[in-house]
Enzyme design. Structure first.
Site: not given
Length: 344
Positions: A101, A140
């Site tokens: 993010c 991720k």
């Protein structure tokens, strides 16, 4: 193929975790339209430990959306370890760690893609999660912090060594945010690295079935993760799957289908969040659900301003009646930078 013991199709399509987007109502419409593996919104490890109501609510998962992974973020080994144990108790199919993010508020906490500045810390954080849970752990992340530190191959090797079961890579650095074009060449290098034996999933800029197949063939990834293209257009999953299998484009969803799925999404949202929050949350989805209809702005304004679910469904019925017989052609999906309005 498998992630640990999780059975998936030969070339799975994953719904990317997106804050304030991939809640249970959104995941439901994506699952019904072909997403093979779903992820929750990301959850703060600190919030889970403090028993923050919003964070705990994000743990809600349902059997009809399996396999599903819960994603957490944080920059502290102890809090991530404790959060992993909490997630373990809710019995998802896997635990995912967010090291990707790019939002300033997350990076400032030393979490998300902020961890990319310290690979040793990333490895320690990942190892702490792997040790704390019986679930398969996946990650991720992005290519690196900036153009001078695109060290994703080293990251992949070291995270695999501490026990992750799969890795999803967004083809940009943190400093790129969502600017420019995602670079999948480094993702391919990770996949082709002879030391790597876990599944490698590519992410970034997939907005047509043609691009999905081209990237599958060109970069050799094990599957594709789709995020922004699915907002308001969950049919992207079935269209990509069909095109990869047959080389032919499915007909786009009819207006009737768009309206029906939009209503279903609204109903799920109201049922899960309550009328006020459920209606508010749907506002960001109407643009894509109705994209391609000429002179739709007045209808869309009414949908966004209404606070009554019955009234919204009535407006959607008006849309269906007003545009009866109109066929919306296929076009590349506009990839909205939803992070600009991310509540984090």
């Amino acid at each position: 193929m498998k992630i640990a013991n999780i059975e998936l199709p030969d070339f799975p399509l994953l719904l990317a975790p997106m804050e304030d987007v991939t809640d249970p109502p959104f995941r439901a419409v994506c699952k019904e339209n072909g997403a093979d593996l779903l992820y929750t919104e990301f959850i703060s490890s600190g919030g889970l430990i403090r028993d923050a109501i919003k964070c705990k609510r994000k743990l809600d998962i349902f059997d009809n959306e399996r396999p599903v992974g819960i994603q957490i973020f944080g920059g502290d080994e102890e809090s991530l370890s404790l959060a992993s144990r909490i997630v373990d108790a809710t019995n998802p199919d896997l635990l995912d760690i967010n090291f990707g993010c790019p939002v300033k508020g997350i990076v400032a906490q030393g979490a998300g893609s902020g961890v990319l500045k310290d690979i040793d810390l990333m490895v320690r954080l990942t190892a702490a999660c792997v040790k704390a849970t019986s679930l398969p752990v996946t990650v991720k992340t992005r290519l690196g912090w900036d153009e001078n530190s695109r060290n994703i191959e080293e990251v992949a090797e070291r995270l695999q060594d501490v026990g992750i079961a799969a890795l999803s890579i967004h083809g940009r650095t943190r400093m790129q945010m969502y600017k420019g074009e995602a670079d999948w060449s480094l993702i391919a290098q990770v996949k082709n690295n002879p030391r790597i034996h876990i599944p490698i999933f590519g992410n970034g800029d997939i907005n047509t079935p043609q691009k999905a197949l081209a990237y599958k063939n060109r970069y050799g990834v094990d599957g594709i993760m789709i995020g922004r293209a699915a907002i308001g257009y969950p049919w992207i999953f079935r269209e990509v799957a069909h095109y990869i299998k047959t080389g032919e484009m499915l007909a786009p969803p009819t207006l009737e289908e768009r309206v029906a799925v939009c209503k279903y999404h609204l109903q799920k949202s109201v049922a899960w969040k309550g009328p006020k929050a459920g209606i508010y949350d749907m506002r960001k989805h109407y643009f894509q659900y109705l994209k391609g209809l000429p002179n739709i702005k007045a209808f869309r304004s009414r949908l966004v301003l209404s606070t009554d679910p019955m009234e919204i469904e009535s407006v959607l019925d008006e849309v269906q009646s007003a545009y009866a017989g109109f066929e919306i052609p296929h076009s590349p999906i506009e990839l909205v930078n939803y992070h600009e309005n991310c509540p984090m």
